[in-house]
Design a protein around this motif. Structure first.
Motif, PDB file in Angstrom:
ATOM      1  N   LEU A  52      -4.534   0.157 -12.518  1.00  0.00           N
ATOM      2  CA  LEU A  52      -5.011   1.538 -12.574  1.00  0.00           C
ATOM      3  C   LEU A  52      -6.230   1.845 -11.707  1.00  0.00           C
ATOM      4  O   LEU A  52      -6.311   2.956 -11.175  1.00  0.00           O
ATOM      5  N   PRO A  53      -7.186   0.922 -11.533  1.00  0.00           N
ATOM      6  CA  PRO A  53      -8.296   1.273 -10.632  1.00  0.00           C
ATOM      7  C   PRO A  53      -7.813   1.567  -9.206  1.00  0.00           C
ATOM      8  O   PRO A  53      -8.388   2.401  -8.522  1.00  0.00           O
ATOM      9  N   ALA A  54      -6.737   0.921  -8.784  1.00  0.00           N
ATOM     10  CA  ALA A  54      -6.201   1.153  -7.436  1.00  0.00           C
ATOM     11  C   ALA A  54      -5.315   2.388  -7.383  1.00  0.00           C
ATOM     12  O   ALA A  54      -5.236   3.052  -6.347  1.00  0.00           O
ATOM     13  N   SER A  55      -4.632   2.688  -8.497  1.00  0.00           N
ATOM     14  CA  SER A  55      -3.712   3.833  -8.516  1.00  0.00           C
ATOM     15  C   SER A  55      -3.594   4.337  -9.947  1.00  0.00           C
ATOM     16  O   SER A  55      -2.764   3.832 -10.713  1.00  0.00           O
ATOM     17  N   PHE A  56      -4.439   5.315 -10.312  1.00  0.00           N
ATOM     18  CA  PHE A  56      -4.381   5.873 -11.669  1.00  0.00           C
ATOM     19  C   PHE A  56      -3.204   6.841 -11.709  1.00  0.00           C
ATOM     20  O   PHE A  56      -3.341   8.044 -11.520  1.00  0.00           O
ATOM     21  N   SER A  57      -2.039   6.260 -11.930  1.00  0.00           N
ATOM     22  CA  SER A  57      -0.803   7.012 -11.799  1.00  0.00           C
ATOM     23  C   SER A  57       0.310   6.242 -12.493  1.00  0.00           C
ATOM     24  O   SER A  57       0.194   5.048 -12.745  1.00  0.00           O
ATOM     25  N   HIS A  58       1.404   6.929 -12.761  1.00  0.00           N
ATOM     26  CA  HIS A  58       2.587   6.251 -13.283  1.00  0.00           C
ATOM     27  C   HIS A  58       3.415   5.644 -12.153  1.00  0.00           C
ATOM     28  O   HIS A  58       4.476   5.101 -12.392  1.00  0.00           O
ATOM     29  N   THR A  59       2.908   5.746 -10.948  1.00  0.00           N
ATOM     30  CA  THR A  59       3.466   5.025  -9.813  1.00  0.00           C
ATOM     31  C   THR A  59       2.548   3.842  -9.555  1.00  0.00           C
ATOM     32  O   THR A  59       1.337   4.001  -9.417  1.00  0.00           O
ATOM     33  N   ARG A  60       3.115   2.674  -9.504  1.00  0.00           N
ATOM     34  CA  ARG A  60       2.331   1.457  -9.313  1.00  0.00           C
ATOM     35  C   ARG A  60       1.782   1.391  -7.884  1.00  0.00           C
ATOM     36  O   ARG A  60       2.291   2.077  -6.985  1.00  0.00           O
ATOM     37  N   PRO A  61       0.756   0.584  -7.634  1.00  0.00           N
ATOM     38  CA  PRO A  61       0.207   0.485  -6.274  1.00  0.00           C
ATOM     39  C   PRO A  61       1.243   0.090  -5.218  1.00  0.00           C
ATOM     40  O   PRO A  61       1.099   0.439  -4.056  1.00  0.00           O
ATOM     41  N   ASN A  62       2.315  -0.606  -5.640  1.00  0.00           N
ATOM     42  CA  ASN A  62       3.362  -0.990  -4.682  1.00  0.00           C
ATOM     43  C   ASN A  62       4.384   0.125  -4.461  1.00  0.00           C
ATOM     44  O   ASN A  62       5.373  -0.059  -3.764  1.00  0.00           O
ATOM     45  N   GLY A  63       4.173   1.303  -5.079  1.00  0.00           N
ATOM     46  CA  GLY A  63       5.051   2.448  -4.898  1.00  0.00           C
ATOM     47  C   GLY A  63       6.204   2.518  -5.883  1.00  0.00           C
ATOM     48  O   GLY A  63       6.976   3.476  -5.862  1.00  0.00           O
ATOM     49  N   MET A  64       6.327   1.525  -6.747  1.00  0.00           N
ATOM     50  CA  MET A  64       7.427   1.503  -7.708  1.00  0.00           C
ATOM     51  C   MET A  64       7.038   2.249  -8.988  1.00  0.00           C
ATOM     52  O   MET A  64       5.865   2.492  -9.247  1.00  0.00           O
ATOM     53  N   ASP A  65       8.042   2.607  -9.793  1.00  0.00           N
ATOM     54  CA  ASP A  65       7.801   3.299 -11.058  1.00  0.00           C
ATOM     55  C   ASP A  65       7.085   2.392 -12.051  1.00  0.00           C
ATOM     56  O   ASP A  65       7.202   1.164 -11.995  1.00  0.00           O
ATOM     57  N   TRP A  66       6.401   3.008 -12.988  1.00  0.00           N
ATOM     58  CA  TRP A  66       5.585   2.315 -13.994  1.00  0.00           C
ATOM     59  C   TRP A  66       6.357   1.263 -14.776  1.00  0.00           C
ATOM     60  O   TRP A  66       5.842   0.197 -15.068  1.00  0.00           O
ATOM     61  N   TYR A  67       7.599   1.543 -15.127  1.00  0.00           N
ATOM     62  CA  TYR A  67       8.357   0.664 -16.005  1.00  0.00           C
ATOM     63  C   TYR A  67       8.908  -0.572 -15.303  1.00  0.00           C
ATOM     64  O   TYR A  67       9.476  -1.457 -15.933  1.00  0.00           O
TER      65      TYR A  67
END
Length: 192
Positions: free
Chosen positions: A114-129
């Motif tokens: 989350l510090p790198a990408s506070f989003s439901h998209t992971r830092p590698n661009g994939m979905d959270w799940y």
């Protein structure tokens, strides 16, 4: 410069410098202030598949999550947050969520991202799940709350996050908590 300030007395010039210094200091204070707690704008969930089967649990992902718990152990605080969530559910006549160690490890993987990408998209661009698609069916995120009561209140005050917490179909939960430079990042993962 003399033309602009030449008509000011020394006293007026010192006063002007004092006001400018206050403005600059206030700007620095507000620019460097840590953010207060917040939650993301959405709280996604996926529907339960018709046939669950035996979930695939990637050992490398589970080890990554387990290793993230090392150092200062915030797991007691994460479990306290689940206790508060279950109090909220009980108040609405819902069954409690069970702590799930595998979901907790998934939540720790997400919390460290989350510090790198506070989003439901992971830092590698994939979905959270995609941390573990066979386990993760709902996700709540938050940052800046330094206690369990604060984060649960933040989630409960957001309709989307509250919907995940009060989803009667969810039966399991794992919560990850990661401290990055004094800012706490939270990931709450739900399962069936």
């Amino acid at each position: 410069m003399k033309g602009i300030f030449g008509k000011l007395s020394k006293k007026q010039l010192y006063s002007l410098c004092g006001v400018l210094l206050i403005i600059i200091c206030a700007g620095i204070f507000f620019a460097t202030r840590k953010p207060e707690g917040g939650v993301d704008e959405e709280a996604p969930f996926r529907k339960k598949p018709k046939a669950m089967g035996t979930p695939y649990i990637d050992p490398a992902v589970m080890m990554q999550g387990a290793n993230a718990w090392q150092g200062v152990n915030y797991q007691a605080t994460a479990r306290q947050a689940l206790d508060i969530v279950n109090q909220q559910r009980a108040g609405s006549g819902l069954a409690p969520l069970s702590w799930n160690d595998n979901l907790s490890n998934c939540a720790m993987v997400r919390a460290t991202e989350l510090p790198a990408s506070f989003s439901h998209t992971r830092p590698n661009g994939m979905d959270w799940y995609t941390v573990c698609a066979d386990l993760m069916y709902g996700e709540n995120l938050a940052y800046g709350y330094n206690n369990a009561n604060g984060v649960v209140n933040g989630w409960m005050n957001s309709p989307a996050h509250r919907a995940n917490i009060m989803n009667g179909s969810f039966t399991t939960c794992g919560i990850g908590l990661y401290d990055a430079g004094g800012t706490w990042y939270w990931a709450q993962e739900f399962g069936y």
